[in-house]
Motif scaffolding. Sequence first.
Motif, PDB file in Angstrom:
ATOM      1  N   PRO A 170       0.802  -0.812  -0.145  1.00  0.00           N
ATOM      2  CA  PRO A 170       0.021   0.041  -0.471  1.00  0.00           C
ATOM      3  C   PRO A 170       0.729   1.475  -0.501  1.00  0.00           C
ATOM      4  CG  PRO A 170      -1.027  -1.331   2.075  1.00  0.00           C
ATOM      5  CD  PRO A 170       0.359  -2.259   1.224  1.00  0.00           C
ATOM      6  N   ASN A 171       0.347   2.389  -0.996  1.00  0.00           N
ATOM      7  CA  ASN A 171       1.254   3.435  -0.653  1.00  0.00           C
ATOM      8  C   ASN A 171       1.468   4.377   0.062  1.00  0.00           C
ATOM      9  OD1 ASN A 171       2.330   5.424  -2.204  1.00  0.00           O
ATOM     10  ND2 ASN A 171       1.156   6.479  -2.588  1.00  0.00           N
ATOM     11  N   ASN A 172       2.516   4.886   0.646  1.00  0.00           N
ATOM     12  CA  ASN A 172       2.327   5.374   1.344  1.00  0.00           C
ATOM     13  C   ASN A 172       2.344   7.697   0.800  1.00  0.00           C
ATOM     14  OD1 ASN A 172       2.923   7.755   3.708  1.00  0.00           O
ATOM     15  ND2 ASN A 172       5.383   6.949   4.290  1.00  0.00           N
ATOM     16  N   PRO A 173       1.894   8.512   1.219  1.00  0.00           N
ATOM     17  CA  PRO A 173       0.620   7.946   2.189  1.00  0.00           C
ATOM     18  C   PRO A 173      -0.993   7.750   1.903  1.00  0.00           C
ATOM     19  CG  PRO A 173       0.775  10.788   1.029  1.00  0.00           C
ATOM     20  CD  PRO A 173       1.758   9.713   0.160  1.00  0.00           C
ATOM     21  N   THR A 174      -1.312   7.895   0.294  1.00  0.00           N
ATOM     22  CA  THR A 174      -2.408   7.323  -0.360  1.00  0.00           C
ATOM     23  C   THR A 174      -2.810   6.212   0.940  1.00  0.00           C
ATOM     24  OG1 THR A 174      -2.236   6.468  -2.062  1.00  0.00           O
ATOM     25  CG2 THR A 174      -2.130   9.350  -1.661  1.00  0.00           C
ATOM     26  N   GLY A 175      -2.021   4.870   1.113  1.00  0.00           N
ATOM     27  CA  GLY A 175      -3.433   3.248   1.457  1.00  0.00           C
ATOM     28  C   GLY A 175      -3.640   2.791  -0.165  1.00  0.00           C
ATOM     29  N   ASN A 176      -3.000   3.499  -1.468  1.00  0.00           N
ATOM     30  CA  ASN A 176      -4.261   2.155  -2.401  1.00  0.00           C
ATOM     31  C   ASN A 176      -3.003   1.758  -2.515  1.00  0.00           C
ATOM     32  OD1 ASN A 176      -3.326   5.218  -3.501  1.00  0.00           O
ATOM     33  ND2 ASN A 176      -3.243   4.345  -5.255  1.00  0.00           N
ATOM     34  N   ILE A 177      -2.959   0.397  -3.647  1.00  0.00           N
ATOM     35  CA  ILE A 177      -2.364  -0.787  -3.777  1.00  0.00           C
ATOM     36  C   ILE A 177      -2.384  -0.831  -5.181  1.00  0.00           C
ATOM     37  CG2 ILE A 177      -3.495  -2.455  -1.409  1.00  0.00           C
ATOM     38  CD1 ILE A 177      -4.671  -3.551  -3.487  1.00  0.00           C
ATOM     39  N   VAL A 178      -1.197  -1.477  -5.812  1.00  0.00           N
ATOM     40  CA  VAL A 178      -1.197  -2.146  -7.417  1.00  0.00           C
ATOM     41  C   VAL A 178      -1.601  -3.317  -7.394  1.00  0.00           C
ATOM     42  CG1 VAL A 178       0.332  -0.122  -8.186  1.00  0.00           C
ATOM     43  CG2 VAL A 178       1.291  -2.349  -7.211  1.00  0.00           C
ATOM     44  N   THR A 179      -1.669  -3.906  -8.414  1.00  0.00           N
ATOM     45  CA  THR A 179      -3.001  -5.291  -8.749  1.00  0.00           C
ATOM     46  C   THR A 179      -1.436  -5.454  -8.636  1.00  0.00           C
ATOM     47  OG1 THR A 179      -3.657  -5.059 -10.804  1.00  0.00           O
ATOM     48  CG2 THR A 179      -5.116  -4.579  -8.974  1.00  0.00           C
ATOM     49  N   GLU A 180      -1.917  -7.303  -9.308  1.00  0.00           N
ATOM     50  CA  GLU A 180      -1.098  -8.153  -9.939  1.00  0.00           C
ATOM     51  C   GLU A 180      -0.708  -8.308 -11.225  1.00  0.00           C
ATOM     52  OE1 GLU A 180      -0.682 -13.386 -10.556  1.00  0.00           O
ATOM     53  OE2 GLU A 180      -1.391 -12.512  -8.869  1.00  0.00           O
ATOM     54  N   ALA A 181      -2.086  -7.487 -11.603  1.00  0.00           N
ATOM     55  CA  ALA A 181      -2.032  -7.444 -13.085  1.00  0.00           C
ATOM     56  C   ALA A 181      -1.160  -6.772 -13.460  1.00  0.00           C
ATOM     57  CB  ALA A 181      -3.476  -7.802 -13.236  1.00  0.00           C
ATOM     58  N   GLN A 182      -0.822  -4.870 -12.705  1.00  0.00           N
ATOM     59  CA  GLN A 182      -0.733  -3.814 -12.964  1.00  0.00           C
ATOM     60  C   GLN A 182       1.189  -4.567 -12.838  1.00  0.00           C
ATOM     61  OE1 GLN A 182      -2.274  -1.431 -10.222  1.00  0.00           O
ATOM     62  NE2 GLN A 182      -2.546  -0.188 -11.873  1.00  0.00           N
ATOM     63  N   VAL A 183       1.250  -4.640 -11.731  1.00  0.00           N
ATOM     64  CA  VAL A 183       3.437  -5.373 -11.631  1.00  0.00           C
ATOM     65  C   VAL A 183       3.668  -6.488 -12.619  1.00  0.00           C
ATOM     66  CG1 VAL A 183       4.184  -6.581 -10.160  1.00  0.00           C
ATOM     67  CG2 VAL A 183       2.930  -5.092  -9.724  1.00  0.00           C
ATOM     68  N   ARG A 184       2.916  -7.399 -12.932  1.00  0.00           N
ATOM     69  CA  ARG A 184       3.317  -7.995 -14.320  1.00  0.00           C
ATOM     70  C   ARG A 184       3.762  -7.249 -15.477  1.00  0.00           C
ATOM     71  NH1 ARG A 184       2.955 -13.291 -13.765  1.00  0.00           N
ATOM     72  NH2 ARG A 184       1.675 -14.462 -11.843  1.00  0.00           N
ATOM     73  N   GLU A 185       2.687  -6.310 -16.336  1.00  0.00           N
ATOM     74  CA  GLU A 185       2.739  -5.370 -16.462  1.00  0.00           C
ATOM     75  C   GLU A 185       4.379  -4.930 -16.822  1.00  0.00           C
ATOM     76  OE1 GLU A 185       0.104  -2.411 -19.879  1.00  0.00           O
ATOM     77  OE2 GLU A 185      -1.280  -3.260 -17.885  1.00  0.00           O
ATOM     78  N   LEU A 186       4.410  -3.816 -15.379  1.00  0.00           N
ATOM     79  CA  LEU A 186       5.735  -3.426 -15.117  1.00  0.00           C
ATOM     80  C   LEU A 186       7.385  -4.153 -15.158  1.00  0.00           C
ATOM     81  CD1 LEU A 186       4.715  -0.843 -12.240  1.00  0.00           C
ATOM     82  CD2 LEU A 186       4.837  -0.192 -14.674  1.00  0.00           C
ATOM     83  N   ALA A 187       6.291  -5.767 -14.364  1.00  0.00           N
ATOM     84  CA  ALA A 187       7.657  -6.600 -14.667  1.00  0.00           C
ATOM     85  C   ALA A 187       8.495  -6.175 -15.946  1.00  0.00           C
ATOM     86  CB  ALA A 187       7.591  -7.342 -13.730  1.00  0.00           C
ATOM     87  N   GLY A 188       7.254  -6.613 -16.940  1.00  0.00           N
ATOM     88  CA  GLY A 188       7.907  -6.900 -18.214  1.00  0.00           C
ATOM     89  C   GLY A 188       9.041  -5.755 -18.734  1.00  0.00           C
ATOM     90  N   LEU A 189       9.072  -5.008 -18.514  1.00  0.00           N
ATOM     91  CA  LEU A 189      10.408  -3.261 -18.508  1.00  0.00           C
ATOM     92  C   LEU A 189      11.381  -3.985 -18.653  1.00  0.00           C
ATOM     93  CD1 LEU A 189       7.560  -0.263 -17.232  1.00  0.00           C
ATOM     94  CD2 LEU A 189       8.331  -1.542 -19.932  1.00  0.00           C
ATOM     95  N   ASN A 190      12.688  -3.327 -18.729  1.00  0.00           N
ATOM     96  CA  ASN A 190      13.893  -3.419 -19.240  1.00  0.00           C
ATOM     97  C   ASN A 190      14.553  -3.005 -17.840  1.00  0.00           C
ATOM     98  OD1 ASN A 190      16.670  -5.057 -19.470  1.00  0.00           O
ATOM     99  ND2 ASN A 190      17.442  -2.807 -20.638  1.00  0.00           N
ATOM    100  N   CYS A 191      13.845  -3.231 -17.021  1.00  0.00           N
ATOM    101  CA  CYS A 191      14.807  -2.483 -15.747  1.00  0.00           C
ATOM    102  C   CYS A 191      14.226  -3.172 -14.042  1.00  0.00           C
ATOM    103  CB  CYS A 191      13.818  -1.054 -15.806  1.00  0.00           C
ATOM    104  SG  CYS A 191      12.322  -0.430 -15.742  1.00  0.00           S
ATOM    105  N   ILE A 192      14.253  -3.115 -13.557  1.00  0.00           N
ATOM    106  CA  ILE A 192      14.000  -3.318 -11.850  1.00  0.00           C
ATOM    107  C   ILE A 192      13.325  -2.764 -11.300  1.00  0.00           C
ATOM    108  CG2 ILE A 192      15.199  -3.610  -9.433  1.00  0.00           C
ATOM    109  CD1 ILE A 192      16.496  -4.992 -11.396  1.00  0.00           C
ATOM    110  N   LEU A 193      12.065  -3.289 -10.552  1.00  0.00           N
ATOM    111  CA  LEU A 193      11.052  -2.855 -10.480  1.00  0.00           C
ATOM    112  C   LEU A 193      10.655  -3.461  -8.513  1.00  0.00           C
ATOM    113  CD1 LEU A 193       8.096  -2.127 -10.657  1.00  0.00           C
ATOM    114  CD2 LEU A 193       7.229  -4.245 -11.057  1.00  0.00           C
TER     115      LEU A 193
END
Length: 367
Positions: A170-193
């Motif tokens: 959960p994000n500080n300070p807003t308290g919301n989360i990212v989904t597994e689908a969003q993380v999978r999409e970002l993990a496909g980029l050529n950098c560290i997540l």
Amino acid sequence: MSPKYQNLMNKSVEAVPEYVPGKSTAQVAAEYGLNTKKIIKLNSNENPLGPSKKVRKAIRKNASAASLYPIADASDLREALFEYTGFPKENIMAAGPGMDSIIDGMNKIFVSPGDNVVIPVPTFTYYGISASAAGGIPVNVTREADFSVNVSKIKEAVTEKTKIIYVCTPNNPTGNIVTEAQVRELAGLNCILFLDEAYVEFSDADSLMNLVREYDNIVIGRTFSKAFGLAGMRIGYVIAPEWIVKKLLSVIPPFSVSTLSEVAAVAALSDKKHLQKSIELAKEGRKFLIETIAAKTPYKPYPSNGNFIIVDISPKTSKEAVDFLLRNEIIVRSCDSFEGIGKNTVRITIGTRKMNQKVVEALKKFK
């Protein structure tokens, strides 16, 4: 600074902003002439229950060992974290002070002068501060109106110079989360997540740590400061691919987890009842504050998965709200120092029921 020696300074740190921490009880008491015993501190997302009895007992029992160097790689704690997370020691590294040192370590490994780190804001400000100190350039991507992450915008911000994407969930300070689908999409980029799960124990959603088994570029950051009530012991840890753990162990200062911090953390992991009580207190208090502030004040609380909430106190400013609450013996956090959130938001740590009720009563008078 003496002009004579200023030219010796590393150019990358000249413009690094100072981290803005929450005020301490002692600072507030001195500034406002208040009794420290009457002040409730709800500005730093600390556990109002404090450390468990098992932790206190372990610290007392091992106090004489404070004169000795600790185990260099905190192997006892890593073993206990294997039991807690299900990941072997090869995928775990513990460090102090807190997760901040791990963020520094990540930037030491991956960020060279001129490289970029992408950060969805508002969020924890130390990502950008640490990257800047390493000579990196923070690239801030503004979140949506509800503070959710826009994956498309993040992908647009990523270039060949991007080394790390920092996402707090959960994000500080807003308290919301990212989904597994969003993380999978970002993990496909050529950098560290890097996924900062400092508040994951309080979340209604599951941890995303199992994705480390699938992706060689995902790092999960965790802390003992929040749910375990050990903010003063300053212990962080990561769940990461083995190749990143090995490199972190080589760049983090040796003996970074003190002897007493390690025994405290191991004891905290063993006290499941205290952990569950802390989680339940935060979830119940979160629900109470959100529903009651929305119903009984003119201000807008946001949903949260952390042990805190943010409240839009428009048309008042966050500075006015913080000052008013301080005069009523309540310390909350102004969100002014978080980029991308504006000047009308405060963050309130979830306290005990009595503390939470005092916050509501004060906000009802704030007009």
